[in-house]
Design a protein around this motif. Structure first.
Motif, PDB file in Angstrom:
ATOM      1  N   VAL A 133       3.113 -10.744   6.369  1.00 25.70           N
ATOM      2  CA  VAL A 133       2.615  -9.368   6.288  1.00 25.70           C
ATOM      3  C   VAL A 133       3.423  -8.524   7.262  1.00 25.70           C
ATOM      4  O   VAL A 133       3.553  -8.877   8.442  1.00 25.70           O
ATOM      5  N   ILE A 134       3.979  -7.430   6.768  1.00 21.16           N
ATOM      6  CA  ILE A 134       4.714  -6.482   7.615  1.00 21.16           C
ATOM      7  C   ILE A 134       3.905  -5.199   7.682  1.00 21.16           C
ATOM      8  O   ILE A 134       3.515  -4.639   6.645  1.00 21.16           O
ATOM      9  N   GLY A 135       3.635  -4.733   8.881  1.00 18.91           N
ATOM     10  CA  GLY A 135       2.888  -3.498   9.059  1.00 18.91           C
ATOM     11  C   GLY A 135       3.630  -2.526   9.949  1.00 18.91           C
ATOM     12  O   GLY A 135       4.744  -2.787  10.404  1.00 18.91           O
ATOM     13  N   HIS A 136       3.008  -1.381  10.189  1.00 15.95           N
ATOM     14  CA  HIS A 136       3.601  -0.397  11.086  1.00 15.95           C
ATOM     15  C   HIS A 136       3.321  -0.802  12.532  1.00 15.95           C
ATOM     16  O   HIS A 136       2.364  -1.519  12.823  1.00 15.95           O
ATOM     17  N   GLY A 137       4.179  -0.338  13.434  1.00 16.94           N
ATOM     18  CA  GLY A 137       4.017  -0.674  14.837  1.00 16.94           C
ATOM     19  C   GLY A 137       4.642  -2.006  15.182  1.00 16.94           C
ATOM     20  O   GLY A 137       5.591  -2.463  14.526  1.00 16.94           O
ATOM     21  N   SER A 138       4.123  -2.656  16.206  1.00 23.52           N
ATOM     22  CA  SER A 138       4.657  -3.926  16.692  1.00 23.52           C
ATOM     23  C   SER A 138       3.718  -5.066  16.324  1.00 23.52           C
ATOM     24  O   SER A 138       2.503  -4.885  16.245  1.00 23.52           O
ATOM     25  N   LEU A 139       4.302  -6.239  16.127  1.00 18.77           N
ATOM     26  CA  LEU A 139       3.513  -7.421  15.806  1.00 18.77           C
ATOM     27  C   LEU A 139       2.883  -7.954  17.088  1.00 18.77           C
ATOM     28  O   LEU A 139       3.571  -8.454  17.979  1.00 18.77           O
ATOM     29  N   VAL A 140       1.556  -7.870  17.169  1.00 21.26           N
ATOM     30  CA  VAL A 140       0.829  -8.334  18.340  1.00 21.26           C
ATOM     31  C   VAL A 140       0.635  -9.842  18.283  1.00 21.26           C
ATOM     32  O   VAL A 140       0.810 -10.554  19.277  1.00 21.26           O
ATOM     33  N   SER A 141       0.282 -10.339  17.099  1.00 23.50           N
ATOM     34  CA  SER A 141       0.034 -11.777  16.966  1.00 23.50           C
ATOM     35  C   SER A 141       0.034 -12.156  15.497  1.00 23.50           C
ATOM     36  O   SER A 141      -0.121 -11.308  14.608  1.00 23.50           O
ATOM     37  N   GLN A 142       0.215 -13.444  15.237  1.00 20.73           N
ATOM     38  CA  GLN A 142      -0.047 -14.026  13.931  1.00 20.73           C
ATOM     39  C   GLN A 142      -0.672 -15.397  14.169  1.00 20.73           C
ATOM     40  O   GLN A 142      -0.135 -16.214  14.908  1.00 20.73           O
ATOM     41  N   THR A 160       0.770   1.400   6.998  1.00 20.03           N
ATOM     42  CA  THR A 160       1.222   0.530   5.910  1.00 20.03           C
ATOM     43  C   THR A 160       1.003  -0.933   6.230  1.00 20.03           C
ATOM     44  O   THR A 160       1.016  -1.338   7.399  1.00 20.03           O
ATOM     45  N   ILE A 161       0.797  -1.719   5.190  1.00 20.14           N
ATOM     46  CA  ILE A 161       0.979  -3.164   5.213  1.00 20.14           C
ATOM     47  C   ILE A 161       1.562  -3.569   3.862  1.00 20.14           C
ATOM     48  O   ILE A 161       1.224  -2.990   2.824  1.00 20.14           O
ATOM     49  N   VAL A 162       2.461  -4.526   3.876  1.00 21.04           N
ATOM     50  CA  VAL A 162       2.976  -5.144   2.661  1.00 21.04           C
ATOM     51  C   VAL A 162       2.889  -6.645   2.862  1.00 21.04           C
ATOM     52  O   VAL A 162       3.091  -7.144   3.977  1.00 21.04           O
ATOM     53  N   GLY A 163       2.571  -7.377   1.799  1.00 21.38           N
ATOM     54  CA  GLY A 163       2.409  -8.811   1.942  1.00 21.38           C
ATOM     55  C   GLY A 163       2.978  -9.574   0.770  1.00 21.38           C
ATOM     56  O   GLY A 163       3.011  -9.076  -0.358  1.00 21.38           O
ATOM     57  N   VAL A 223       0.857  -1.183   0.000  1.00 21.39           N
ATOM     58  CA  VAL A 223       0.000   0.000   0.000  1.00 21.39           C
ATOM     59  C   VAL A 223       0.893   1.233   0.000  1.00 21.39           C
ATOM     60  O   VAL A 223       2.030   1.201   0.436  1.00 21.39           O
ATOM     61  N   GLN A 224       0.345   2.303  -0.546  1.00 20.29           N
ATOM     62  CA  GLN A 224       1.079   3.568  -0.615  1.00 20.29           C
ATOM     63  C   GLN A 224       0.143   4.681  -0.195  1.00 20.29           C
ATOM     64  O   GLN A 224      -0.812   5.014  -0.898  1.00 20.29           O
ATOM     65  N   GLY A 225       0.404   5.277   0.970  1.00 21.83           N
ATOM     66  CA  GLY A 225      -0.510   6.249   1.543  1.00 21.83           C
ATOM     67  C   GLY A 225      -0.336   7.677   1.068  1.00 21.83           C
ATOM     68  O   GLY A 225      -1.289   8.451   1.115  1.00 21.83           O
ATOM     69  N   TRP A 226       0.890   8.046   0.682  1.00 23.94           N
ATOM     70  CA  TRP A 226       1.096   9.435   0.245  1.00 23.94           C
ATOM     71  C   TRP A 226       0.223   9.710  -0.979  1.00 23.94           C
ATOM     72  O   TRP A 226       0.169   8.901  -1.904  1.00 23.94           O
ATOM     73  N   SER A 227      -0.371  10.884  -1.056  1.00 28.58           N
ATOM     74  CA  SER A 227      -0.539  11.849   0.013  1.00 28.58           C
ATOM     75  C   SER A 227      -1.851  11.614   0.766  1.00 28.58           C
ATOM     76  O   SER A 227      -1.952  11.781   1.973  1.00 28.58           O
ATOM     77  N   GLU A 228      -2.860  11.161   0.021  1.00 25.51           N
ATOM     78  CA  GLU A 228      -4.163  10.912   0.634  1.00 25.51           C
ATOM     79  C   GLU A 228      -4.766   9.653   0.023  1.00 25.51           C
ATOM     80  O   GLU A 228      -5.906   9.644  -0.440  1.00 25.51           O
TER      81      GLU A 228
END
Length: 722
Positions: A190-199, A224-227, A155-160
């Motif tokens: 899947v890599i996202g922002h923040g910390s990995l809580v669970s999988q 973000t997420i990338v997979g 995913v690409q968030g810039w700018s909106e």
């Protein structure tokens, strides 16, 4: 990323307005949008259907009304989303979805009382294009039969654009905490922002759900997420989790691409006095992605930027340092509207060059600043605009050479005017005072003023809030005094030639003029304030050379170097800035240099032995001279510690007539250990000398692997020639 007031703009001519995208009618005034609510938390659940290239999702936005009596709440949801239902605190409510605006009919809300707006949706095609085909918002990686690992998404968030896959408030003037649960095929990560809580695996073990969460406020465009199928290496730095993520099969490139990340984290944290602010840092190299995007705690990078050691010294460090610096500038403190995106991009570009200074030395910093100046000057031929502006066509237009390299050199200018202690103290206050806050340019100015006691408004007025830059012409003469002329006066004439018709000022600039005398550089401080002025400076004996702005301390263009021929050798040998030494070198060996000039140039190049960034990075003058007497010199340069210098040496030898010893040497360089550019240049030289006679070397070269296949292609071309 690695991409005036109206009264002033009204003064420009129509012709200028037509070519300047930052002038009306192409540009208009932009302000951050009004809000009815404060976004507190975003919780996203998204299920990925790779086979159908579609997603289904649910997003819960926790929002607190800013005023009593709010009856309608606006959030953003791209037209690529089919909204199936909206609930307010669990109760189904009406909504209207037009374009990217999702208007939720809430009934009257109470100020300060949080509500949860839950949106259920699925992806859909838009305007005949499949969902995820545009490169913004959600992007499906293009598959390839040749590479079975070319699957996944980013995913690409810039700018909106994050609202194209998750409805939320999608503008940088409101920060919130967030979390994402993403379900994908079990063989993916899947890599996202923040910390990995669970999988968690599904009961049939065919699907897996990854839960990422960040409890510090951030702009929603940074989510973000990338997979996909990845090779992942994990590490730690001072309690921070580090993830290095590349497409499956590319794991061998991780160390060559990312091994200096820890050193960057330590340096940036130390120089700013603010430790890296997130619990994790992931660097995710993805297919189809260009450049880099500073998603909070999880940067996305182009897979094509991955490097191997034979490409040269830490060739990915430029991109990596830029995106890492954003974790402070852009992520910890975020520009409130896109007209101040320089607060993100200029700093990331400057810190990229600052990293060069720390890791590669003074010459690397000097060349980085020069490259940024030249990049901006190219754009300034087409248009000029203030670095901070409300007048622009759209957000993407702000990602230009004014926001990136010009702003970086203006920060360099500020650094040199204040000195390092005051400059970095100001940045520390800015980051500390405004962390997790959307800001405007004035807030940086205020923080710098408060930290240093130096009023920043004059600096802002000419460098940040007005277009253009100083264009300097200078010349000097010497007037001897006394019977033996052992003392004298330097008469220095300085002109500012910039066009001021578009609002560019005549600058007020402190300048250090350097003059070489008695075996050292002496400095005469002056202050340039007029379009043309003359300074008389007592200098003693006639200087061997004079350099305006000896240490290149501010943004300026000097179209013509009025150096006298007798100054060239002195400047090449002794100037403190690598850019001046290179310029003098080029002048000395241009055309038909004398044997004495060539010997002097060769002597300086031999002394230039830095591994990371030599002073002289362009030896074309000597290469083009094609002097047979330089064969020994070029052969010696093959052992230089810098790979670019080795490659230049091969080019130098290739311009000479072939001989048995040189041919034998270049044949040995066509191997799988030598720097890639050295191998390519050796193939080119051998092919030019005797393509048929070196056929065996080219056949062997076809089997030498490099990640982009350049050596094999060069070998095929050489064989075709033979």
């Amino acid at each position: 990323m690695n991409l005036r007031p109206l009264a002033l703009l009204g003064l420009v001519t129509l012709a200028f307005a037509q070519q300047n995208p930052f002038a009306p009618p192409r540009a208009r005034l932009h302000y951050a949008p009004d809000r009815t609510c404060d976004l507190l938390h975003v919780a996203i659940e998204v299920d990925v259907n790779w086979d159908q290239k579609s997603i289904t999702g649910k997003t819960v936005n926790t929002m607190s009304p800013l005023r009593d009596g709010v009856e309608e709440v606006l959030i953003h949801a791209g037209p690529q989303l089919a909204i199936e239902s909206v609930k307010l605190d669990g109760r189904t409510v009406q909504f209207k979805h037009e374009g990217r605006e999702l208007r939720v009919m809430t009934g009257k809300l109470a100020k300060g009382k949080p509500v949860k707006i839950e949106t259920a949706y699925r992806s859909r095609s838009e305007s005949g294009r499949p969902f995820g085909s545009t490169g913004n918002g959600w992007h499906w990686i293009r598959t390839s039969e040749a590479d079975p690992n070319r699957i996944g998404f980013w995913v690409q968030g810039w700018s909106e654009h994050n609202s194209e896959w998750a409805p939320t408030w999608d503008y940088s003037n409101d920060l919130a905490t967030s979390e994402v649960k993403c379900t994908v095929p079990a063989e993916w990560d899947v890599i996202g922002h923040g910390s990995l809580v669970s999988q968690k695996l599904s009961a049939d073990k065919k699907r897996e759900t990854f839960h990422w969460k960040l409890d510090q406020p951030h702009a929603t465009y940074l989510m973000t997420i990338v997979g996909g199928p990845f090779d992942i290496k994990k590490d730690r730095w001072e309690g921070v989790d580090l993830w290095y993520v590349v497409p499956r099969g590319s794991g061998y490139l991780i160390d060559d691409s990312f091994s200096d990340t820890k050193a960057m984290l330590s340096f940036f944290s130390k120089v700013l006095g603010v430790k890296y602010p997130w619990a994790k840092y992931a660097q995710n190299a993805m297919y189809d992605f260009g450049g880099g995007m500073e998603n909070v705690s999880a940067t996305t990078l182009g897979e094509g930027s991955l490097t191997e050691a034979r490409d040269g010294y830490m060739r990915m460090s430029s991109l990596n340092s830029h995106e890492l610096a954003h974790q402070w500038f852009g992520d910890l403190v975020t520009c409130k509207d896109w007209g101040d995106v320089w607060l993100n991009e200029s700093f990331a570009t400057f810190f990229q060059v600052l990293w060069f200074e720390h890791s590669q030395g003074d010459a690397a910093y000097q060349w980085g600043i020069e490259d940024d100046m030249q990049s901006y000057f190219g754009e300034s031929r087409r248009y000029k605009r203030p670095i901070s502006t409300k007048m622009y066509p759209n957000a993407d237009s702000m990602l230009d050479s004014h926001s990136y390299p010009k702003g970086a050199v203006v920060l360099h200018t500020l650094r040199k005017q204040l000195g390092d202690e005051a400059f970095f103290a100001g940045l520390n206050r800015y980051l500390t005072l405004w962390k997790h806050t959307p800001v405007e340019s004035a807030q940086l100015r205020r923080a710098m003023t408060e930290a240093t006691g130096i009023e920043m408004e004059p600096f802002w007025a000419q460098w940040i809030e007005k277009p253009g830059h100083p264009v300097i012409e200078y010349d000097w003469s010497w007037r001897g005094e006394g019977p033996d002329a052992s003392a004298g006066t330097m008469i220095l004439t300085v002109k500012q030639l910039q066009d001021t018709s578009n609002g560019t000022p005549i600058y007020d600039i402190p300048v250090k003029v350097g003059f070489y005398s008695s075996g050292r550089w002496n400095v005469a401080p002056i202050r340039v304030t007029k379009a043309e002025e003359t300074f008389e400076i007592k200098v003693g004996p006639r200087p061997g050379a004079v350099i305006f702005d000896l240490h290149h301390e501010f943004l300026r263009e000097i179209p013509k170097l009025n150096w006298k021929a007798e100054e060239w050798a002195t400047i090449m040998q002794h100037a403190p800035n690598a850019v001046d030494r290179q310029a003098a070198f080029d002048l000395l060996v241009a055309g038909s240099p004398t044997d004495a000039d060539v010997r002097l140039a060769v002597e300086q190049v031999r002394k230039d032995t830095d591994r990371e960034q030599p002073v002289f990075r362009n030896l074309n003058g000597l290469i083009n001279a094609a002097k047979p007497e330089l064969r020994e010199f070029w052969t010696g340069q093959l052992d230089h510690p810098n790979m670019d210098r080795q490659a230049a040496a091969v080019r130098g030898l290739g311009r000479l007539p072939a001989d048995a010893a040189t041919t034998a040497k270049l044949r040995t360089l066509v191997n799988d250990k030598a720097p890639i550019q050295v191998v390519l240049n050796a193939i080119a030289a051998l092919s030019a000398w005797d393509a048929a006679g070196n056929k065996d070397v080219f056949e062997r070269a076809k089997t030498i692997k490099d990640r982009r296949g350049r050596i094999a292609r060069a070998a095929e071309q050489a064989l075709a020639r033979g």
